[in-house]
Scaffold this motif. Structure first.
Motif, short mmCIF file in Angstrom:
data_model
loop_
_atom_site.label_atom_id
_atom_site.label_comp_id
_atom_site.label_asym_id
_atom_site.label_seq_id
_atom_site.Cartn_x
_atom_site.Cartn_y
_atom_site.Cartn_z
N ARG A 127 0.84 -1.21 0.00
CA ARG A 127 0.00 0.00 0.00
C ARG A 127 0.86 1.26 0.00
O ARG A 127 0.60 2.21 -0.73
CB ARG A 127 -0.94 0.01 1.21
CG ARG A 127 -2.17 -0.83 1.04
CD ARG A 127 -3.24 -0.51 2.08
NE ARG A 127 -2.75 -0.43 3.45
CZ ARG A 127 -2.69 -1.45 4.30
NH1 ARG A 127 -3.10 -2.64 3.93
NH2 ARG A 127 -2.26 -1.28 5.54
N SER A 161 2.85 1.57 -3.29
CA SER A 161 1.91 1.93 -4.35
C SER A 161 1.60 3.42 -4.33
O SER A 161 1.54 4.07 -5.37
CB SER A 161 0.63 1.11 -4.21
OG SER A 161 -0.24 1.37 -5.27
N ALA A 162 1.43 3.97 -3.12
CA ALA A 162 1.17 5.41 -2.99
C ALA A 162 2.35 6.21 -3.53
O ALA A 162 2.17 7.22 -4.23
CB ALA A 162 0.89 5.76 -1.54
N LEU A 197 4.52 5.20 -5.83
CA LEU A 197 4.56 5.03 -7.28
C LEU A 197 3.45 5.82 -7.97
O LEU A 197 3.65 6.30 -9.10
CB LEU A 197 4.46 3.54 -7.64
CG LEU A 197 5.63 2.67 -7.17
CD1 LEU A 197 5.36 1.21 -7.48
CD2 LEU A 197 6.95 3.12 -7.76
N ASP A 198 2.32 6.00 -7.30
CA ASP A 198 1.24 6.83 -7.88
C ASP A 198 1.71 8.27 -8.05
O ASP A 198 1.38 8.93 -9.02
CB ASP A 198 -0.01 6.79 -7.00
CG ASP A 198 -0.75 5.47 -7.10
OD1 ASP A 198 -0.46 4.68 -8.02
OD2 ASP A 198 -1.63 5.23 -6.24
N VAL A 199 2.51 8.74 -7.10
CA VAL A 199 3.03 10.11 -7.16
C VAL A 199 4.16 10.22 -8.19
O VAL A 199 4.19 11.13 -9.01
CB VAL A 199 3.52 10.57 -5.77
CG1 VAL A 199 4.26 11.89 -5.86
CG2 VAL A 199 2.36 10.67 -4.80
N ASP A 255 4.98 8.00 -10.62
CA ASP A 255 4.53 7.51 -11.93
C ASP A 255 5.71 7.15 -12.85
O ASP A 255 5.88 7.72 -13.93
CB ASP A 255 3.64 8.56 -12.59
CG ASP A 255 2.82 7.97 -13.73
OD1 ASP A 255 2.61 6.74 -13.76
OD2 ASP A 255 2.41 8.75 -14.62
N SER A 305 0.90 0.13 -18.04
CA SER A 305 0.42 -0.50 -16.82
C SER A 305 1.45 -1.53 -16.35
O SER A 305 2.23 -2.06 -17.13
CB SER A 305 -0.94 -1.16 -17.05
OG SER A 305 -0.82 -2.20 -17.98
#
Length: 140
Positions: free
Chosen positions: A51, A54-55, A57-59, A61, A66
């Protein structure tokens, strides 16, 4: 390929949770991060780390397409890639494959007894790090 900056950020996130990064593997569609801690990691530990990574990596990118993020334990029969991995495996049964033969063999099974800056000794045979093709603990 992950940038050094992103790898460092992943290390910071994982270490802030009380774990260490054992290894990072990147393929075209999958990012696998192996985490560890004394006594081993649980599924809940992997979920927590996943979790948080992932947060990050979301920032950041970092991937144009995908991908799948997998956070896992390195397992009992973990791969040995770094000097630190081999050092921690001293006294354990290991399996080592070499690029070039040593004493007419390219596969060695035995207890890893020594590790220094140049290589290891397994089953009484000295193998230099640059000759190790792949290695893992072989406890089961």
């Amino acid at each position: 390929m992950l940038s050094d900056e992103l790898k460092e950020d992943i290390f910071v996130v994982v270490e802030s949770l009380g774990f260490s990064v054992y290894d990072i593997e990147v393929s075209q569609k999958k990012l696998t991060i192996y985490i560890d801690k004394p006594g081993g990691v649980s599924i809940d530990d992997c979920e927590l780390a996943s979790r948080n990574i992932s947060a990050l990596l979301d920032v950041k990118d970092p991937f144009s397409n995908s991908y799948v993020l997998e956070v896992s334990s390195p397992g009992i029969n973990r791969k040995l890639k770094t000097r630190e991995h081999f050092d921690a495996a001293r006294g354990k049964r290991c399996l080592v494959h070499t690029h070039f033969p040593v004493n007419d063999s390219k596969m060695f099974k035995g207890v890893l007894t020594e590790c220094d800056d140049e290589g290891i000794v397994i089953g009484g045979v000295r193998i230099e790090f640059d000759n190790i093709k792949k290695a893992r603990i072989d406890e089961i």
